[in-house]
Scaffold this motif. Structure first.
Motif, PDB file in Angstrom:
ATOM      1  N   SER A 102       0.810  -1.214   0.000  1.00  0.00           N
ATOM      2  CA  SER A 102       0.000   0.000   0.000  1.00  0.00           C
ATOM      3  C   SER A 102       0.848   1.271   0.000  1.00  0.00           C
ATOM      4  CB  SER A 102      -0.920   0.008   1.229  1.00  0.00           C
ATOM      5  OG  SER A 102      -0.163  -0.044   2.423  1.00  0.00           O
ATOM      6  N   ASP A 103       2.132   1.130  -0.246  1.00  0.00           N
ATOM      7  CA  ASP A 103       3.018   2.289  -0.212  1.00  0.00           C
ATOM      8  C   ASP A 103       3.313   2.795  -1.616  1.00  0.00           C
ATOM      9  OD1 ASP A 103       4.267  -0.237  -0.453  1.00  0.00           O
ATOM     10  OD2 ASP A 103       6.228   0.701  -0.208  1.00  0.00           O
ATOM     11  N   ALA A 104       3.615   4.085  -1.706  1.00  0.00           N
ATOM     12  CA  ALA A 104       3.879   4.694  -3.013  1.00  0.00           C
ATOM     13  C   ALA A 104       5.140   4.160  -3.691  1.00  0.00           C
ATOM     14  CB  ALA A 104       3.958   6.220  -2.874  1.00  0.00           C
ATOM     15  N   PRO A 105       6.222   3.835  -2.960  1.00  0.00           N
ATOM     16  CA  PRO A 105       7.427   3.319  -3.634  1.00  0.00           C
ATOM     17  C   PRO A 105       7.359   1.838  -4.005  1.00  0.00           C
ATOM     18  CG  PRO A 105       7.965   4.490  -1.581  1.00  0.00           C
ATOM     19  CD  PRO A 105       6.505   4.211  -1.560  1.00  0.00           C
ATOM     20  N   ARG A 106       6.174   1.238  -3.979  1.00  0.00           N
ATOM     21  CA  ARG A 106       6.017  -0.205  -4.238  1.00  0.00           C
ATOM     22  C   ARG A 106       6.594  -0.597  -5.595  1.00  0.00           C
ATOM     23  NH1 ARG A 106       5.639  -4.661  -1.432  1.00  0.00           N
ATOM     24  NH2 ARG A 106       4.881  -3.162   0.125  1.00  0.00           N
ATOM     25  N   VAL A 107       7.215  -1.771  -5.672  1.00  0.00           N
ATOM     26  CA  VAL A 107       7.730  -2.324  -6.923  1.00  0.00           C
ATOM     27  C   VAL A 107       7.064  -3.672  -7.194  1.00  0.00           C
ATOM     28  CG1 VAL A 107       9.964  -1.157  -6.809  1.00  0.00           C
ATOM     29  CG2 VAL A 107       9.687  -3.378  -5.696  1.00  0.00           C
TER      30      VAL A 107
END
Length: 427
Positions: A174-179
């Motif tokens: 759920s985080d913006a920097p997710r890959v």
């Protein structure tokens, strides 16, 4: 020859088996603001991040397919980091279907199940669905959003994850920097190739997509919230707003925590260190920018909780940073961050009301102490408005004590109706 419509096919030919370069171009079209990062994981202890422009990334990715390579779904001003976010580009689900009952079913079964769930909830189908080697990754591309829309984006993503928990949606995703894994690479844990298997290839307007997601969850849409706010603004308001804004309340709690640690001699007693530092970090999620949380928590830990290991401190920091990325609202029920009452904090830290009064704490005390303080303030307000105490009133109005109507052989009501009480008033 009879042809089936695209809607009737299990997989969309346009989205199935995209090349790695086409996948990168689909996610990050040329001309987009920001850069993308590839993370190459070579072992449990070795991970490398390489950052490229959106124009260069599709040409580079082909050289990275022999390794365990992941790609950012959003774009950043430099290497991937929540503080460097440039544009929000997608909503996504990491579906760990391999952990569910019936996990031996082929991935086509789970794609079909996902589609059925989405159609029933009137949510558009994903732009891309990826078979990750064991599970599925569903990605909804959106018209790019600026960094300042992060709270709305985060609230929508959390809601989407909640809707598909039963299909293995990973709440940590759920985080913006997710890959996510790059198609064309190999999932070494499963020994299977990662590839795109479905999707509309569409890019959706965020507000319209978010409304569908919120409606499916039984929550108000942005327009409904706006209408409710406008309706509330049109109503006459009496007195002061109820309660303190979270930012102000947690600033007061932070001040109370400083007083408490001073009362303890500058060091938090053993057994309360983790809890105390967690409460400090929680206050920072409401009162400080996310980028400042790490330094502030490390500073407090060095002074107040020197007995905690660096691993414990870092765990508290990362948890607080995740909380800081969630939806912000003046209403705790709509706020994704943690909210503690002063009474709960007093209970966790074992702060008695006597200590709270001695230290002059403004928030950290029991419910009983809060009620006592409220009653005291109300009494002071009445006195300032000219009210008198019961003793003073009885001294000036002796009729209730002497009951003169009995001497007159009548009821109290009749005595007052005849106006006989006026004769007792001092001239």
């Amino acid at each position: 020859m009879e042809h089936s419509s695209p809607a009737s096919r299990r997989n969309s030919p346009a989205a199935a088996d995209l090349s790695a370069a086409d996948y990168v171009r689909l996610l990050h079209p040329p001309g987009s603001i920001g850069k993308v990062s590839f993370t190459i994981i070579r072992s449990r202890d070795e991970a490398i991040t390489r950052t490229y422009s959106v124009e260069t990334a599709p040409m580079i990715v082909e050289s990275l397919l022999d390794e365990s390579t992941y790609l950012t779904l959003n774009r950043f001003n430099g290497p991937r980091d929540g503080c460097r976010l440039a544009q929000l580009n997608a909503l996504y689900l990491d579906l760990d279907v391999h952990r569910l009952p019936g996990s031996n079913q082929p991935h086509e079964h789970w794609v079909e199940k996902l589609h059925m769930e989405l159609d029933a909830k009137s949510i558009p189908r994903p732009s891309v669905v990826i078979f990750t080697g064991r599970g599925l990754a569903a990605i909804w591309l959106i018209d790019p959003l600026p960094k300042k829309a992060r709270a709305r984006w985060s609230a929508c993503l959390s809601c989407l994850i909640g809707l598909f928990k039963h299909l293995g949606a990973d709440s940590a995703c759920s985080d913006a920097p997710r890959v996510f894994r790059v198609p064309g690479t190999t999932n070494l844990k499963a020994g299977a190739e990662v590839r795109t298997i479905d999707g509309t290839l569409l890019r959706y307007p965020f507000d319209a997509l978010a409304d569908r997601i919120f409606e499916a969850a039984g929550r108000p849409t942005r327009r409904q919230l706006s209408n409710q706010k406008a309706a509330q603004a049109g109503k006459p308001r009496s007195g002061e707003p109820h309660g303190l804004a979270p930012r102000k309340r947690f600033a007061m709690i932070s001040s109370d925590l400083d007083k408490i640690v001073s009362h303890w001699g500058g060091h938090v007693p053993e057994g309360k260190r983790n809890t105390f530092l967690h409460l400090v970090a929680t206050c920072l999620t409401h009162t400080a920018p996310e980028a400042e949380i790490e330094n502030e928590v490390f500073r407090t830990a060095a002074i107040a909780t020197p007995g905690l290991s660096e691993r414990e401190v870092v765990g508290i920091i990362r948890s607080a940073e995740r909380q800081a990325q969630k939806a912000c609202s003046s209403t705790p029920a709509l706020d994704g961050r943690l909210h503690y009452t002063g009474a709960r904090i007093a209970e966790l830290l074992e702060i008695s009301d006597d200590v709270a009064r001695t230290l002059g704490l403004e928030q950290v005390f029991s419910k009983e102490e809060r009620a006592r303080r409220k009653a005291s303030r109300e009494k002071e307000r009445r006195m300032a408005s000219g009210a008198t105490s019961r003793e003073e009133w009885l001294s000036q109005n002796s009729a209730s004590r002497e009951q003169p109507w009995k001497a007159g052989g009548m009821s109290r009501t009749k005595w007052y109706e005849l106006g006989l009480h006026k004769a007792l008033r001092p001239t």
